[in-house]
Write an enzyme that holds these catalytic residues in place. Structure first.
Site, PDB file in Angstrom:
ATOM      1  N   ASP A  44      -2.647  21.409   4.595  1.00  0.00           N
ATOM      2  CA  ASP A  44      -3.186  22.229   5.698  1.00  0.00           C
ATOM      3  C   ASP A  44      -2.197  23.277   6.195  1.00  0.00           C
ATOM      4  OD1 ASP A  44      -1.602  20.332   7.033  1.00  0.00           O
ATOM      5  OD2 ASP A  44      -3.067  19.948   8.611  1.00  0.00           O
ATOM      6  N   HIS A  45      -0.902  22.949   6.187  1.00  0.00           N
ATOM      7  CA  HIS A  45       0.140  23.874   6.663  1.00  0.00           C
ATOM      8  C   HIS A  45       1.486  23.251   6.354  1.00  0.00           C
ATOM      9  CE1 HIS A  45       0.522  20.996   9.897  1.00  0.00           C
ATOM     10  NE2 HIS A  45      -0.778  21.110  10.111  1.00  0.00           N
TER      11      HIS A  45
ATOM     12  N   GLU B  37      -2.689  16.503   5.431  1.00  0.00           N
ATOM     13  CA  GLU B  37      -1.828  16.827   6.563  1.00  0.00           C
ATOM     14  C   GLU B  37      -0.393  17.150   6.121  1.00  0.00           C
ATOM     15  OE1 GLU B  37      -2.513  17.326   9.858  1.00  0.00           O
ATOM     16  OE2 GLU B  37      -0.381  17.824   9.988  1.00  0.00           O
TER      17      GLU B  37
ATOM     18  N   THR C 192      -3.797  22.623  11.784  1.00  0.00           N
ATOM     19  CA  THR C 192      -4.900  21.977  11.047  1.00  0.00           C
ATOM     20  C   THR C 192      -6.225  22.707  11.275  1.00  0.00           C
ATOM     21  OG1 THR C 192      -3.876  19.842  11.526  1.00  0.00           O
ATOM     22  CG2 THR C 192      -6.076  19.792  10.584  1.00  0.00           C
TER      23      THR C 192
ATOM     24  N   HIS D  79       1.801  13.219   9.388  1.00  0.00           N
ATOM     25  CA  HIS D  79       1.961  14.161  10.496  1.00  0.00           C
ATOM     26  C   HIS D  79       3.352  13.988  11.092  1.00  0.00           C
ATOM     27  CE1 HIS D  79       1.303  16.286  14.251  1.00  0.00           C
ATOM     28  NE2 HIS D  79       0.139  16.718  13.805  1.00  0.00           N
TER      29      HIS D  79
END
Ligand code: GP9
Ligand code: MN
Length: 398
Positions: A254-255, A38, A80, A195
């Site tokens: 993921d990003h 994450e 995600t 996150h």
């Protein structure tokens, strides 16, 4: 529809490259584990705060893995889930909304589906509600046999923070299921602790926060460090269960994690000004492919998540053709450096087209706009054909 496919096939065959004969099939029949890390960006790799590594475990793992330092985030608003979409379909996510929401019922040729045909058991693990991002429906469509979602975990106040179950507890509890999975298996694990807004109790800090004008960047450091620790423990458990040797591991950020609005603090951290060129460099996320027994190698090719599926297929000995795959095998000797991002940025080995400016990567300065024409052309067609497959549900006709 047949006409559409002719054009798409022409486009894909123009860029498809033969796999690396030395890598093709080296992981045949092995379990496949994907870890979605994450919000982990590349800038933390190998970096320290107060002389302490932010990602000591990942740094160590990279030494014995294929590591891709020029791997760019191609996700859109689906974040995600867009990353999951790319690794499983080899298509780009859509430009607006999350494709998991907007095109749930399309026909896809999901990686889990393909692996199931090869005798794999397929499962996803994530400590969130089943219906989040329509995963309950989309996973079935992509070919997952099982989704170990929040209700499969013992989630308490003590083992939760921010978005839910803490990564260490998540992996630990997942292991109870993993050890009973039929082999070979394909399993995806989605971490959550790192996150936004990066909350974590002090007792879980393995590193002190950074100090800058951005609380977000400051807090990001201990949460990244925590996820790094969780992955270390998971890998140890895999060894303990005797699963490690028979598994290939794919770990990806993921990003992005730090939004552009924090670029002033990012500039402090990196000791340089963040102009549009550097801003796009910050869109890089780590990709680590770990095959036990293989020697480590840094592969600096410019790439993105659409390139993962063909790479993994080739490692598993599954020929790419006639599958519909955007992106090219990351280990192919003939691979051309290329990535197109959903914000319209396009990157090759020589040029970067971003914020409507063509940059020469050597000088990191703007250059003649025409220099970027060839990559812009390729990028526009890539997105156009991928979008038309999704909007027209064209895989129905394959
Ligand atoms: C939600 C989790 C986080 O289940 O995957 O999603 P994000 O907000 O990063 O897209
Ligand atoms: Mn995410």
């Amino acid at each position: 529809e047949e006409d559409d496919w002719e054009d798409i096939e022409d486009h894909l065959s123009q860029y498809r490259k033969p796999p690396n004969p030395e890598a093709f099939g080296i992981a045949e029949g092995k379990n496949v584990v994907f870890i979605s890390m994450e919000s982990i960006e590349s800038f933390v790799i190998g970096e320290t705060v107060n002389d302490e590594e932010i990602t000591p475990y990942l740094n160590e793992l990279i030494e014995d893995s294929y590591y891709f330092p020029n791997f760019y985030d191609q996700t859109g608003q689906g974040k995600t889930s867009d990353a999951e979409f790319m690794i499983n379909t080899g298509l780009y996510p859509v430009g607006r909304g999350a494709v998991f929401h907007t095109h749930t019922d399309n026909e896809y040729m999901g990686l889990p589906d393909m692996l199931r045909d090869e005798g794999y058991y397929t499962a996803s693990f994530h400590g969130n509600d089943r219906t989040f991002y329509n995963r309950d429906v989309m996973y079935g469509n992509l070919g997952y046999d099982y989704y170990y979602s929040k209700s499969y975990f013992d989630v308490t106040e003590e083992n939760s923070v921010g978005w839910g179950l803490k990564d260490i507890d998540f992996f630990e509890q997942s292991m109870d299921y993993v050890k009973d999975l039929p082999e070979p298996f394909y399993a995806t694990f989605l971490t959550l602790t790192n996150h936004f807004p990066y909350e974590l109790d002090e007792e879980d800090h393995f590193i002190e926060p950074y100090t800058s004008s951005s609380d977000i960047l400051n807090r990001y450091i201990p949460t990244v460090r925590y996820t790094d620790e969780a992955i270390r423990l998971f890998m140890e458990d895999m060894k303990e269960e005797g699963l490690y040797e028979d598994t290939i591991f794919v770990l990806y950020g993921d990003h992005y994690g730090i939004a552009e609005s924090h670029n002033e603090a990012m500039g402090e951290f990196l000791g340089k000004e963040i102009d549009p060129f550097e801003n796009t460099q910050l869109a890089r996320v780590p990709l680590i492919i770990h095959i036990p027994g293989q020697e480590g190698e840094e592969v600096d090719t410019v790439a993105g998540k659409v390139d993962i599926k063909p790479t993994i297929m080739n490692l598993l000995g599954i020929p790419e053709y006639p599958h519909v795959l955007f992106g090219t095998d990351l280990l192919s000797n003939q691979r051309e450096d290329f990535a197109v991002l959903r914000n319209g940025t396009i990157i090759s080995n020589e040029y970067m087209y971003t914020a409507e400016t063509c940059y020469d990567k050597k000088t990191k300065a703007p250059t003649t706009p025409e220099s970027c024409d060839p990559i812009r052309d390729r990028g526009e067609w890539e997105i156009f054909y991928s979008d038309s497959i999704i909007y027209g549900d064209l895989l129905r006709f394959r």
